[in-house]
Scaffold this active site. Structure first.
Site, PDB file in Angstrom:
ATOM      1  N   LYS A 126     -65.027  -5.262 -17.655  1.00  0.00           N
ATOM      2  CA  LYS A 126     -64.742  -5.070 -19.078  1.00  0.00           C
ATOM      3  C   LYS A 126     -64.674  -6.395 -19.820  1.00  0.00           C
ATOM      4  CE  LYS A 126     -62.632  -0.499 -18.993  1.00  0.00           C
ATOM      5  NZ  LYS A 126     -61.441   0.320 -19.225  1.00  0.00           N
ATOM      6  N   LYS A 208     -75.330   8.428 -11.804  1.00  0.00           N
ATOM      7  CA  LYS A 208     -74.300   9.418 -12.116  1.00  0.00           C
ATOM      8  C   LYS A 208     -74.438   9.925 -13.565  1.00  0.00           C
ATOM      9  CE  LYS A 208     -69.350   9.423 -12.187  1.00  0.00           C
ATOM     10  NZ  LYS A 208     -68.125   8.670 -12.001  1.00  0.00           N
ATOM     11  N   LYS A 211     -70.431  10.403 -19.222  1.00  0.00           N
ATOM     12  CA  LYS A 211     -70.183  10.838 -20.589  1.00  0.00           C
ATOM     13  C   LYS A 211     -70.300   9.707 -21.587  1.00  0.00           C
ATOM     14  CE  LYS A 211     -65.232  10.270 -20.294  1.00  0.00           C
ATOM     15  NZ  LYS A 211     -63.936  10.580 -20.757  1.00  0.00           N
TER      16      LYS A 211
END
Ligand code: TRP
Length: 346
Positions: A126, A208, A211
């Protein structure tokens, strides 16, 4: 079952071991989240007492838009209830409604080392992604997560692979604290469901289904996609040129993924699904069949979601009632911790 949470709050006996699960409200949950996670949680409610927490305090470690964020958080909580998480017998709530999370996180910060936090791969990822905003909250994110878990004497934490390192740190912090102050915390374990089907992207079936995918929405079935959109996305799904329907992840990742989805949507094993569909006559028919099965599974859930969403007063009441119960439960451990470290009781 309603009994136990009530009796715990009243200082009674906990009948079932506790499961805690935290989730961020970023993006609309996908079919992958439902099949890979939430469907399992729904089943776990039978044997465990569960807390399902929308971890809104974790989300502000990344810059966000408050108006959108408010909507997303409420949407996620409502959606989870529509999918079958039970806010009467279990607890579904917002982290920011329970100040004990922040209080315990501060205390645990003082029992966590810079070196440990610096080794967290999620922090490293991040910080690279958000170079302009490497804030202290991003660094201590796993400590807040440890507080979430330890606050409720959690036995099991259902998590994906990416969260294993955070859970390991949580166990280390809890063990360290217990060594100094005695048996205050329950040491949690990860829970990886026995048949956790992993759902892959429809366009790139070796990745994968995520979302947070923004580049190509055709990769992902969002749980609130309308039926015609779902069908269209399945029609466009990538397959291969073998022209056979087999469970063969190496050579036929696309077909295998569709087969897995079909199996989950119709409650069969992948082998059963392969047998059923072997002679369906071409990939076109196959994809239509998978799309129809997913629509049949999601339509009632979507209907329930929109009904719940419209019932603002009901959802408001759930939010407030669940927050109250979580607040009461959290006090037991927090008080033990405060006493142990020598804070003067109020
Ligand atoms: N960090 C988790 C994630 O990104 C979310 C989370 C926060 C969580 N607190 C938790 C998960 C406690 C399990 C238990 O997925």
């Amino acid at each position: 079952m309603r009994m136990w949470i009530a009796s715990t709050v009243l200082g009674g006996i906990i009948l079932k071991p506790i499961i805690f699960s935290g989730m961020q409200a970023t993006g609309v949950p996908s079919l992958g989240n439902y099949i890979g996670a939430v469907k399992n949680w729904v089943a776990l409610q039978q044997d465990y007492s569960c807390l399902f927490c929308v971890v809104d305090m974790h989300s502000i470690t990344i810059r966000h838009n408050p108006t959108e964020f408010r909507e997303k958080c409420r949407e996620l909580l409502t959606l989870y209830i529509a999918l079958g998480l039970d806010p009467q017998e279990h607890i579904v709530y917002f982290q920011s409604h329970v100040p004990a999370h922040a209080e315990l996180a501060w205390i645990l910060n003082c029992f966590t080392y810079m070196g440990e936090l610096g080794r967290m791969t999620q922090f490293k990822d991040k910080s690279q992604k958000h170079e302009d905003n490497i804030n202290a909250g991003l660094f201590t994110y796993p400590v807040l997560q440890a507080a979430d878990i330890l606050l409720f004497d959690t036995k099991l934490v259902p998590i994906g692979h990416d969260q294993k390192q955070h859970l390991e740190l949580c166990r280390d912090i809890a063990t360290r604290f217990n060594k100094i102050y005695g048996d205050i915390f329950t040491i949690p374990q990860d829970y990886i469901p026995p048949v956790g089907a992993k759902i892959m992207s429809l366009q790139e079936p070796t990745k994968k289904m995520s979302k947070s995918e923004t580049a190509n929405p055709n990769n992902v079935i969002y749980l609130l996609d309308p039926p015609n959109v779902i069908s269209k996305k399945f029609k466009r799904a990538v397959t291969d040129s073998f022209n056979r329907i087999e469970n063969n992840p190496e050579e036929q990742p696309g077909v295998t993924n569709l087969l897995t989805i079909y199996a989950c949507a119709t409650n069969q094993t992948v082998e059963q699904a392969a047998t059923e569909l072997a002679n369906i006559g071409g990939y076109g028919n196959f994809k239509t069949k998978v799309g129809d099965a997913v629509v049949a599974m999601l339509e009632p859930l979507q209907k329930r979601y929109y009904e719940l969403k419209a019932d603002t007063a009901y959802i408001d009441e759930i939010i407030s009632n669940n927050a109250n119960r979580a607040n009461q439960l959290a006090q037991t451990t927090l008080t033990k911790v405060k006493n142990a470290i020598g804070f003067i009781p109020k």
